[in-house]
Design an enzyme around this catalytic site. Structure first.
Site, PDB file in Angstrom:
ATOM      1  N   GLN A  41      -2.947   2.609  10.304  1.00 19.27           N
ATOM      2  CA  GLN A  41      -1.932   2.722   8.921  1.00 19.27           C
ATOM      3  C   GLN A  41      -0.334   3.735  10.224  1.00 19.27           C
ATOM      4  O   GLN A  41       0.452   3.241  10.288  1.00 19.27           O
ATOM      5  CB  GLN A  41      -1.951   2.707   8.195  1.00 19.27           C
ATOM      6  CG  GLN A  41      -2.320   2.146   6.857  1.00 19.27           C
ATOM      7  CD  GLN A  41      -4.187   2.867   6.545  1.00 19.27           C
ATOM      8  OE1 GLN A  41      -4.472   3.272   7.824  1.00 19.27           O
ATOM      9  NE2 GLN A  41      -4.343   2.578   5.028  1.00 19.27           N
ATOM     10  N   ARG A  48       0.840  -1.794   0.093  1.00 17.56           N
ATOM     11  CA  ARG A  48      -0.177  -0.042  -0.205  1.00 17.56           C
ATOM     12  C   ARG A  48       0.698   1.140  -0.429  1.00 17.56           C
ATOM     13  O   ARG A  48       2.094   1.416   0.003  1.00 17.56           O
ATOM     14  CB  ARG A  48      -0.856   0.509   1.444  1.00 17.56           C
ATOM     15  CG  ARG A  48      -0.022  -0.640   2.675  1.00 17.56           C
ATOM     16  CD  ARG A  48      -1.007   0.078   3.487  1.00 17.56           C
ATOM     17  NE  ARG A  48      -0.543   1.762   4.180  1.00 17.56           N
ATOM     18  CZ  ARG A  48       0.115   2.105   3.311  1.00 17.56           C
ATOM     19  NH1 ARG A  48       2.010   1.728   4.378  1.00 17.56           N
ATOM     20  NH2 ARG A  48       0.460   3.723   3.525  1.00 17.56           N
ATOM     21  N   GLY A  49      -0.009   2.628   0.085  1.00 16.10           N
ATOM     22  CA  GLY A  49       1.742   3.647  -0.010  1.00 16.10           C
ATOM     23  C   GLY A  49       0.944   4.185  -1.810  1.00 16.10           C
ATOM     24  O   GLY A  49       1.417   3.477  -2.757  1.00 16.10           O
ATOM     25  N   ALA A  50       1.053   5.137  -2.318  1.00 14.83           N
ATOM     26  CA  ALA A  50       0.680   5.452  -3.590  1.00 14.83           C
ATOM     27  C   ALA A  50       2.148   4.974  -4.165  1.00 14.83           C
ATOM     28  O   ALA A  50       1.917   4.764  -5.234  1.00 14.83           O
ATOM     29  CB  ALA A  50       0.622   7.388  -3.728  1.00 14.83           C
ATOM     30  N   ASP A  64      -2.352  11.114  -2.092  1.00 17.61           N
ATOM     31  CA  ASP A  64      -1.966  10.145  -3.138  1.00 17.61           C
ATOM     32  C   ASP A  64      -2.544  10.269  -5.149  1.00 17.61           C
ATOM     33  O   ASP A  64      -2.390   9.535  -5.743  1.00 17.61           O
ATOM     34  CB  ASP A  64      -3.116   9.162  -2.373  1.00 17.61           C
ATOM     35  CG  ASP A  64      -2.999   8.457  -1.360  1.00 17.61           C
ATOM     36  OD1 ASP A  64      -2.933   8.677  -0.774  1.00 17.61           O
ATOM     37  OD2 ASP A  64      -2.625   7.342  -1.384  1.00 17.61           O
ATOM     38  N   ASN A 101      -5.410  12.622   0.143  1.00 18.03           N
ATOM     39  CA  ASN A 101      -4.642  11.718   0.924  1.00 18.03           C
ATOM     40  C   ASN A 101      -5.527  10.853   2.660  1.00 18.03           C
ATOM     41  O   ASN A 101      -6.411  11.213   2.222  1.00 18.03           O
ATOM     42  CB  ASN A 101      -3.680  12.623   2.294  1.00 18.03           C
ATOM     43  CG  ASN A 101      -2.562  11.024   3.087  1.00 18.03           C
ATOM     44  OD1 ASN A 101      -2.027  10.657   1.578  1.00 18.03           O
ATOM     45  ND2 ASN A 101      -2.027  11.757   4.577  1.00 18.03           N
ATOM     46  N   LYS A 102      -4.841  10.291   2.917  1.00 16.80           N
ATOM     47  CA  LYS A 102      -5.468   9.533   3.852  1.00 16.80           C
ATOM     48  C   LYS A 102      -6.719  10.280   4.552  1.00 16.80           C
ATOM     49  O   LYS A 102      -6.381  11.288   4.805  1.00 16.80           O
ATOM     50  CB  LYS A 102      -4.461   8.756   4.968  1.00 16.80           C
ATOM     51  CG  LYS A 102      -5.150   7.819   5.815  1.00 16.80           C
ATOM     52  CD  LYS A 102      -5.980   6.485   5.204  1.00 16.80           C
ATOM     53  CE  LYS A 102      -5.775   6.031   4.080  1.00 16.80           C
ATOM     54  NZ  LYS A 102      -6.065   5.304   3.010  1.00 16.80           N
ATOM     55  N   ARG A 133      -7.650   0.101  -7.277  1.00 16.05           N
ATOM     56  CA  ARG A 133      -7.939   1.023  -6.449  1.00 16.05           C
ATOM     57  C   ARG A 133      -7.849   2.309  -7.286  1.00 16.05           C
ATOM     58  O   ARG A 133      -6.991   2.317  -8.181  1.00 16.05           O
ATOM     59  CB  ARG A 133      -7.044   1.359  -5.385  1.00 16.05           C
ATOM     60  CG  ARG A 133      -7.129   0.074  -4.103  1.00 16.05           C
ATOM     61  CD  ARG A 133      -5.633   0.384  -3.258  1.00 16.05           C
ATOM     62  NE  ARG A 133      -6.198   1.637  -1.840  1.00 16.05           N
ATOM     63  CZ  ARG A 133      -5.345   1.737  -1.301  1.00 16.05           C
ATOM     64  NH1 ARG A 133      -4.534   1.034  -0.870  1.00 16.05           N
ATOM     65  NH2 ARG A 133      -6.345   2.713  -0.233  1.00 16.05           N
TER      66      ARG A 133
HETATM   67  C1  LIG Z   1       3.789   8.026   0.236  1.00 21.74           C
HETATM   68  S1  LIG Z   1       1.730   8.817   0.571  1.00 21.74           S
HETATM   69  C2  LIG Z   1       1.359   7.395   0.505  1.00 21.74           C
HETATM   70  C3  LIG Z   1      -0.078   7.781   0.861  1.00 21.74           C
HETATM   71  O1  LIG Z   1      -0.710   6.349   0.757  1.00 21.74           O
HETATM   72  C4  LIG Z   1      -1.215   6.060   1.928  1.00 21.74           C
HETATM   73  O2  LIG Z   1      -2.959   5.383   1.670  1.00 21.74           O
HETATM   74  P1  LIG Z   1      -3.197   3.283   2.045  1.00 21.74           P
HETATM   75  O3  LIG Z   1      -2.500   3.107   2.961  1.00 21.74           O
HETATM   76  O4  LIG Z   1      -4.525   3.653   1.967  1.00 21.74           O
HETATM   77  O5  LIG Z   1      -2.509   3.230   0.783  1.00 21.74           O
HETATM   78  C5  LIG Z   1      -2.409   7.309   2.717  1.00 21.74           C
HETATM   79  O6  LIG Z   1      -2.608   8.596   2.384  1.00 21.74           O
HETATM   80  C6  LIG Z   1      -0.519   7.569   2.352  1.00 21.74           C
HETATM   81  O7  LIG Z   1      -0.256   8.700   3.266  1.00 21.74           O
END
Ligand SMILES: CSC[C@H]1O[C@H](OP(=O)(O)O)[C@H](O)[C@@H]1O
Length: 351
Positions: free
Chosen positions: A201, A51-53, A242, A252-253, A94
């Site tokens: 997270q 996960r994470g962009a 994101d 973002n989250k 996603r």
């Molecule tokens: C390096 S930015 C990562 C970004 O992605 C996360 O979302 P997810 O855990 O749902 O993939 C979150 O928005 C982070 O800030």
């Protein structure tokens, strides 16, 4: 081994499987997954095992390479047709993090450029492109760290939300990059991590990786952040993102936008850390960014042995929110620190 010694995303030694840390098991269990099929990779992205962009983009690059490797033909038109099917499938996992579609487009451009050549040659070039995407991610995050570090000073209290750490990228993270670089230079930051409901997270991943690196980390419930700000304990907020729209609005989250509002109220700088690959010129404003809606169970029964809410209760569980550009002090990219009016700065990056 330290969690930071593991690659967030990699190919195995024979370039035949995607190797990831199963982030849904952290911090209590370190499980490395070897993913061979496109469905395994799709599921891993959707379930946030990876996960994470940026990390999603790197995983998609290697993932669609593995799909291409498995297309057994010398007919280029058929190869391209099957490649596009595989790319579209991974892209459906996603919707919000633009790095997924951005990485897949880079890989598709390689296939288009290879028309007239052999399938074997295209496969080699796809592997090289997937590796280049990962290396650029590492270089970009390091640069964001260097620029972000110029905005804080030793001993600062820094608040972050979700995980924009090494576990969301290939190395360093985006929001955590200034923290890691500063730590190595003796900055002694006090880092505060929002737990980040519903998938935690921040509590599970950010506090884990930062504490593993020896940083001073405190976890808090999301609703506590404004009190910390009011007590004067926060000198800056750093988050990842994101997708950044052309006017600087940043997705973002979920829970990021309220942090930005509170930071504005208390006069605390709020920084978005954004690889330029996260900027999406086709989204004119934040209203154009599709926000992923996730399963109700993540809210009602993810972390407790029993349900935390009545059965059949309605649930609101958007995975992201959009912070208006006016609430963002600066957007830290590898190409420079962008300040309002973002539209002009962003156009300059892409001119
Ligand atoms: C390096 S930015 C990562 C970004 O992605 C996360 O979302 P997810 O855990 O749902 O993939 C979150 O928005 C982070 O800030």
């Amino acid at each position: 081994m330290n969690i930071l010694d593991y690659d967030t995303v990699a190919l195995d030694d024979s370039d035949s499987a995607l190797v990831i840390i199963d982030q849904t098991k952290l911090p209590n269990q370190l499980e490395i997954l070897h993913l061979h099929t496109q469905k395994e990779i799709w599921d891993a992205i959707y379930l946030l095992q990876v996960r994470g962009a940026p990390a999603i983009g790197v995983a998609a690059g290697y993932g669609v390479y593995l799909a291409a490797k498995g297309i057994d033909t010398e007919d280029y038109a058929f190869f391209e047709q099957e490649f596009v099917k595989a790319s579209d499938y991974l892209n459906s996992s996603r919707p919000t993090a633009v790095n997924l579609s951005w990485a897949l487009k880079r890989m598709k451009d390689v296939v288009i450029a290879g028309r007239g050549g052999s399938v074997a040659d295209a496969k080699q070039k796809l592997l090289a492109e997937a590796k280049a995407i990962q290396q650029e991610d590492i270089d970009t995050c390091r640069r964001i760290g260097e620029l972000g570090l110029s905005l804080v000073k030793p001993g600062d209290g820094i608040l972050t939300h979700c995980n924009a750490g090494q576990l969301a990228t290939s190395r360093y993270g985006t929001a955590t990059a200034p923290m890691y670089l500063g730590h190595k230079q003796g900055y002694h930051f006090k880092i505060y991590c929002d737990e980040t409901r519903p998938l935690l997270q921040g509590a599970r991943l950010t506090s884990y990786e930062l504490s593993s690196a020896g940083l001073d980390v405190t976890v808090l419930c999301d609703g506590m952040a404004a009190s910390l700000m009011k007590q004067g304990k926060i000198q800056a907020v750093f988050t990842g993102c994101d997708r950044v729209a052309a006017n600087g609005d940043a997705a973002n989250k979920i829970g990021t936008m309220p942090l930005a509002i509170a930071a504005k109220y208390f006069g605390i700088p709020f920084y978005i850390c954004a690889p330029s690959s996260t900027i999406d010129m086709s989204s004119k404003t934040g209203r154009d960014i599709k926000i992923e809606q996730r399963p109700a169970e993540e809210v009602t029964e993810m972390w407790y042995k029993e349900r935390m809410a009545p059965k059949d209760v309605k649930v609101f569980n958007p995975a992201f929110d959009v912070t208006d550009a006016e609430l963002i002090t600066a957007i830290i990219t590898e190409k420079g620190i962008l300040r309002a009016p973002y539209t002009e700065f962003i156009k300059a990056i892409f001119k």
